[in-house]
Scaffold this motif. Structure first.
Motif, PDB file in Angstrom:
ATOM      1  N   PHE A 203      -3.751  42.681  26.109  1.00 17.48           N
ATOM      2  CA  PHE A 203      -2.566  43.547  26.068  1.00 17.48           C
ATOM      3  C   PHE A 203      -2.973  44.986  26.335  1.00 17.48           C
ATOM      4  CE2 PHE A 203      -3.815  42.423  21.650  1.00 17.48           C
ATOM      5  CZ  PHE A 203      -4.445  43.611  21.310  1.00 17.48           C
ATOM      6  N   ASP A 204      -1.963  45.811  26.618  1.00 15.58           N
ATOM      7  CA  ASP A 204      -2.136  47.251  26.775  1.00 15.58           C
ATOM      8  C   ASP A 204      -1.210  47.955  25.790  1.00 15.58           C
ATOM      9  OD1 ASP A 204      -3.971  47.441  29.110  1.00 15.58           O
ATOM     10  OD2 ASP A 204      -2.347  46.370  30.113  1.00 15.58           O
ATOM     11  N   VAL A 205      -1.363  49.259  25.699  1.00 16.34           N
ATOM     12  CA  VAL A 205      -0.497  50.048  24.826  1.00 16.34           C
ATOM     13  C   VAL A 205       0.941  49.947  25.314  1.00 16.34           C
ATOM     14  CG1 VAL A 205       0.020  52.368  23.982  1.00 16.34           C
ATOM     15  CG2 VAL A 205      -2.348  51.619  24.195  1.00 16.34           C
ATOM     16  N   GLY A 206       1.858  49.681  24.387  1.00 18.66           N
ATOM     17  CA  GLY A 206       3.268  49.553  24.720  1.00 18.66           C
ATOM     18  C   GLY A 206       3.732  48.131  24.938  1.00 18.66           C
ATOM     19  N   ASP A 207       2.803  47.164  25.020  1.00 15.82           N
ATOM     20  CA  ASP A 207       3.191  45.768  25.220  1.00 15.82           C
ATOM     21  C   ASP A 207       3.781  45.192  23.940  1.00 15.82           C
ATOM     22  OD1 ASP A 207       2.151  46.130  27.681  1.00 15.82           O
ATOM     23  OD2 ASP A 207       0.540  44.649  27.505  1.00 15.82           O
ATOM     24  N   ARG A 208       4.798  44.334  24.102  1.00 19.15           N
ATOM     25  CA  ARG A 208       5.368  43.602  22.970  1.00 19.15           C
ATOM     26  C   ARG A 208       4.634  42.262  22.864  1.00 19.15           C
ATOM     27  NH1 ARG A 208      10.072  43.768  20.089  1.00 19.15           N
ATOM     28  NH2 ARG A 208      10.850  45.417  21.456  1.00 19.15           N
ATOM     29  N   CYS A 209       4.055  42.011  21.699  1.00 21.26           N
ATOM     30  CA  CYS A 209       3.252  40.806  21.488  1.00 21.26           C
ATOM     31  C   CYS A 209       3.776  40.035  20.284  1.00 21.26           C
ATOM     32  CB  CYS A 209       1.777  41.165  21.277  1.00 21.26           C
ATOM     33  SG  CYS A 209       1.013  42.007  22.679  1.00 21.26           S
ATOM     34  N   LEU A 210       3.477  38.753  20.283  1.00 24.53           N
ATOM     35  CA  LEU A 210       3.823  37.869  19.173  1.00 24.53           C
ATOM     36  C   LEU A 210       2.524  37.352  18.571  1.00 24.53           C
ATOM     37  CD1 LEU A 210       6.111  36.395  17.610  1.00 24.53           C
ATOM     38  CD2 LEU A 210       5.833  34.509  19.230  1.00 24.53           C
ATOM     39  N   ILE A 211       2.239  37.765  17.332  1.00 19.28           N
ATOM     40  CA  ILE A 211       1.010  37.388  16.636  1.00 19.28           C
ATOM     41  C   ILE A 211       1.381  36.860  15.259  1.00 19.28           C
ATOM     42  CG2 ILE A 211      -1.233  38.176  15.797  1.00 19.28           C
ATOM     43  CD1 ILE A 211      -1.091  40.443  17.827  1.00 19.28           C
ATOM     44  N   ASP A 212       0.936  35.662  14.952  1.00 13.94           N
ATOM     45  CA  ASP A 212       1.245  35.021  13.666  1.00 13.94           C
ATOM     46  C   ASP A 212       2.749  34.950  13.423  1.00 13.94           C
ATOM     47  OD1 ASP A 212      -1.432  34.635  13.127  1.00 13.94           O
ATOM     48  OD2 ASP A 212      -1.646  36.498  11.981  1.00 13.94           O
ATOM     49  N   GLY A 213       3.512  34.741  14.485  1.00 12.82           N
ATOM     50  CA  GLY A 213       4.955  34.607  14.352  1.00 12.82           C
ATOM     51  C   GLY A 213       5.699  35.912  14.177  1.00 12.82           C
ATOM     52  N   VAL A 214       5.028  37.054  14.325  1.00 15.88           N
ATOM     53  CA  VAL A 214       5.656  38.368  14.133  1.00 15.88           C
ATOM     54  C   VAL A 214       5.585  39.131  15.450  1.00 15.88           C
ATOM     55  CG1 VAL A 214       5.622  40.534  12.829  1.00 15.88           C
ATOM     56  CG2 VAL A 214       4.972  38.388  11.710  1.00 15.88           C
ATOM     57  N   GLN A 215       6.734  39.667  15.888  1.00 16.51           N
ATOM     58  CA  GLN A 215       6.768  40.483  17.097  1.00 16.51           C
ATOM     59  C   GLN A 215       6.373  41.914  16.761  1.00 16.51           C
ATOM     60  OE1 GLN A 215      10.253  40.351  19.532  1.00 16.51           O
ATOM     61  NE2 GLN A 215      10.498  38.131  19.347  1.00 16.51           N
ATOM     62  N   MET A 216       5.440  42.464  17.558  1.00 12.83           N
ATOM     63  CA  MET A 216       4.946  43.816  17.320  1.00 12.83           C
ATOM     64  C   MET A 216       4.684  44.510  18.650  1.00 12.83           C
ATOM     65  SD  MET A 216       2.317  43.107  14.140  1.00 12.83           S
ATOM     66  CE  MET A 216       1.502  41.760  15.001  1.00 12.83           C
ATOM     67  N   ILE A 217       4.735  45.845  18.623  1.00 10.91           N
ATOM     68  CA  ILE A 217       4.442  46.673  19.786  1.00 10.91           C
ATOM     69  C   ILE A 217       3.048  47.266  19.608  1.00 10.91           C
ATOM     70  CG2 ILE A 217       5.144  48.669  21.152  1.00 10.91           C
ATOM     71  CD1 ILE A 217       7.123  46.462  21.353  1.00 10.91           C
ATOM     72  N   VAL A 218       2.235  47.217  20.673  1.00 16.91           N
ATOM     73  CA  VAL A 218       0.894  47.803  20.610  1.00 16.91           C
ATOM     74  C   VAL A 218       1.026  49.323  20.620  1.00 16.91           C
ATOM     75  CG1 VAL A 218      -1.371  47.913  21.687  1.00 16.91           C
ATOM     76  CG2 VAL A 218      -0.034  45.806  21.832  1.00 16.91           C
ATOM     77  N   GLU A 219       0.572  49.947  19.546  1.00 17.73           N
ATOM     78  CA  GLU A 219       0.680  51.393  19.403  1.00 17.73           C
ATOM     79  C   GLU A 219      -0.594  52.110  19.835  1.00 17.73           C
ATOM     80  OE1 GLU A 219       2.267  55.181  18.099  1.00 17.73           O
ATOM     81  OE2 GLU A 219       3.151  53.270  18.664  1.00 17.73           O
ATOM     82  N   GLU A 220      -1.756  51.560  19.496  1.00 22.44           N
ATOM     83  CA  GLU A 220      -3.023  52.238  19.771  1.00 22.44           C
ATOM     84  C   GLU A 220      -4.132  51.197  19.839  1.00 22.44           C
ATOM     85  OE1 GLU A 220      -5.930  55.603  17.646  1.00 22.44           O
ATOM     86  OE2 GLU A 220      -3.862  55.297  16.953  1.00 22.44           O
ATOM     87  N   MET A 221      -5.051  51.379  20.783  1.00 21.37           N
ATOM     88  CA  MET A 221      -6.188  50.476  20.939  1.00 21.37           C
ATOM     89  C   MET A 221      -7.484  51.259  20.772  1.00 21.37           C
ATOM     90  SD  MET A 221      -5.166  48.002  24.139  1.00 21.37           S
ATOM     91  CE  MET A 221      -6.785  47.219  24.057  1.00 21.37           C
ATOM     92  N   ASN A 222      -8.335  50.765  19.873  1.00 16.97           N
ATOM     93  CA  ASN A 222      -9.662  51.307  19.687  1.00 16.97           C
ATOM     94  C   ASN A 222     -10.679  50.188  19.885  1.00 16.97           C
ATOM     95  OD1 ASN A 222      -8.733  53.983  18.870  1.00 16.97           O
ATOM     96  ND2 ASN A 222      -8.054  52.966  16.989  1.00 16.97           N
ATOM     97  N   ILE A 223     -11.964  50.519  19.788  1.00 18.26           N
ATOM     98  CA  ILE A 223     -12.978  49.491  19.989  1.00 18.26           C
ATOM     99  C   ILE A 223     -12.950  48.470  18.865  1.00 18.26           C
ATOM    100  CG2 ILE A 223     -15.466  49.076  19.996  1.00 18.26           C
ATOM    101  CD1 ILE A 223     -15.850  51.442  21.710  1.00 18.26           C
ATOM    102  N   LEU A 224     -12.826  48.914  17.619  1.00 24.43           N
ATOM    103  CA  LEU A 224     -12.909  48.002  16.483  1.00 24.43           C
ATOM    104  C   LEU A 224     -11.550  47.528  15.997  1.00 24.43           C
ATOM    105  CD1 LEU A 224     -15.746  49.679  14.376  1.00 24.43           C
ATOM    106  CD2 LEU A 224     -15.927  47.797  16.019  1.00 24.43           C
ATOM    107  N   THR A 225     -10.512  48.338  16.158  1.00 30.36           N
ATOM    108  CA  THR A 225      -9.197  47.978  15.616  1.00 30.36           C
ATOM    109  C   THR A 225      -8.103  48.242  16.655  1.00 30.36           C
ATOM    110  OG1 THR A 225      -8.881  50.182  14.665  1.00 30.36           O
ATOM    111  CG2 THR A 225      -9.879  48.496  13.244  1.00 30.36           C
TER     112      THR A 225
END
Length: 378
Positions: A203-225
């Motif tokens: 994914f990239d920043v701003g993508d809408r993803c479904l993880i563990d049955g919960v829809q979330m928007i990617v806010e920030e990407m770092n190396i570890l988190t």
């Protein structure tokens, strides 16, 4: 120079490394901003300077300015002849396809232009955030690699100059084993996170993803988190090493997605009426080519309790579910149109006759004695 027609034909999944590198180099050298630039009112001035759009309100203001400059005075639409001042006739057709309802009517509404400009701003904003986070991650990885190279160079230099003897190397290696035992799990986690961010990259920043049955928007990407936002703007921090072990659904990278509406009608509904229902649904979907694809199906899934038909309508959106608000609005309009069709065709569902049993649970009042008297009694 970039041929826009050829650019539209490039598939996101099949673009080659050389083409992507050429586009990135061209955009980087041109000095263009990654966020849309508004049109200044002093367009005719030679010293005009573009300023970036920084909010949805500014995008709305830009759309109003563009509409005012392109459309005829006191007109509620931008027509084809207005666009011919800026585009060729073939390009006008491609432009109309970008705006809701413009392909069939040849007119661009003010609201359609506003929605397109706001969407373009949000897409470019997500791209800017993604580039910034990728640049930050690369810098962190570069620092880590630089530290490792410096340590290796120092060790090789000491060996070549003769300062490091075998005993010294044995002591240093024993210390490295202790450090590796203490921080081995951390190094393993960091390595898995690097592989996840730079190689898997789901994914990239701003993508809408479904993880563990919960829809979330990617806010920030770092190396570890990675930081996600839920529907109520609650932030969730996921370790990338944990995300690497989970199935992730990415709505933004998905093609045009399908949807379904399930309902029941009375089993006594005539077959002709069901045929009219299919025709009305087809007419509605064809009347909104910007919302729905032509391919759809209305099927009878089952007969329930011998008194109702369990049916389902399967349709395909002209978008994925990255913008969940638009998806919900389209589906809501479709459901309301189905209700309108049911009312016009008198399609309904009636319950089977039910037995009703009445019982009295209160106390029985005492009987009042009946005394009959003669008219002559005193």
């Amino acid at each position: 120079m970039i041929d826009v027609t050829s650019l539209h034909k490039i598939s996101q999944d099949k673009v080659s490394d050389s083409v992507m590198k050429g586009l990135i180099d061209l955009i980087s050298d041109s000095g263009l901003s990654t966020i849309s630039n508004i049109i200044d009112e002093t367009f005719e001035e030679a010293d005009q300077k573009d300023t970036p759009i920084t909010s949805e309100h500014e995008a709305y203001v830009v759309s109003q300015m563009v509409f005012k400059n392109v459309a005829k005075p006191d007109y509620k639409y931008i027509e084809e002849e207005d666009l011919l001042r800026f585009f060729d006739k073939d390009e006008v057709h491609d432009v109309l396809l970008l705006f809701e309802g413009a392909a069939g009517t040849g007119k661009i509404k003010r609201s359609a232009l506003k929605n397109w400009v706001v969407k373009a701003y949000l897409d470019r904003k997500s791209l800017a955030h993604s580039l910034n986070d990728s640049r930050t991650a690369v810098k962190q990885l570069h620092k880590l690699a630089t530290g490792i190279v410096i340590i290796v160079n120092i060790a090789i230099t000491l060996l070549l100059l003769g300062f490091a003897t075998t005993k010294v190397l044995v002591v240093l290696s024993s210390q490295l084993l202790v450090v590796g035992f203490m921080f081995g799990n951390t190094c393993k986690t960091a390595f898995e996170a690097i592989i996840f961010v730079f190689l898997v990259h789901p994914f990239d920043v701003g993508d809408r993803c479904l993880i563990d049955g919960v829809q979330m928007i990617v806010e920030e990407m770092n190396i570890l988190t990675t930081v996600f936002l839920k529907f109520n703007n609650e932030k969730i921090y996921y370790p990338n090493s944990v995300l690497a072990t989970k199935p992730i659904s990415n709505f933004y990278r998905s093609p045009d997605m399908s949807d379904s509406v399930e309902f029941c009608i009375d089993v006594a509904t005539p077959i002709d009426c069901i045929g009219n229902l299919k025709e009305r649904i087809t007419m509605y979907l064809n009347s909104k080519p910007n919302h729905w694809h032509e391919n759809h199906s209305l099927v009878v899934k089952d007969i329930v309790d011998l008194n109702k038909l369990y049916m389902a309508l399967y349709v395909q959106h002209t978008m994925n579910f990255q913008n969940m608000t638009d998806r919900n609005l389209r589906r809501s309009d479709l459901v309301l149109e189905l209700k309108r069709i049911f009312e016009d065709l008198c399609i309904r569902y009636n319950l089977l006759p039910q037995d009703v049993h009445l019982s009295y649970k209160g106390t029985i009042p005492p009987a009042i004695p009946f005394i009959q008297t003669s008219p002559n009694s005193q």
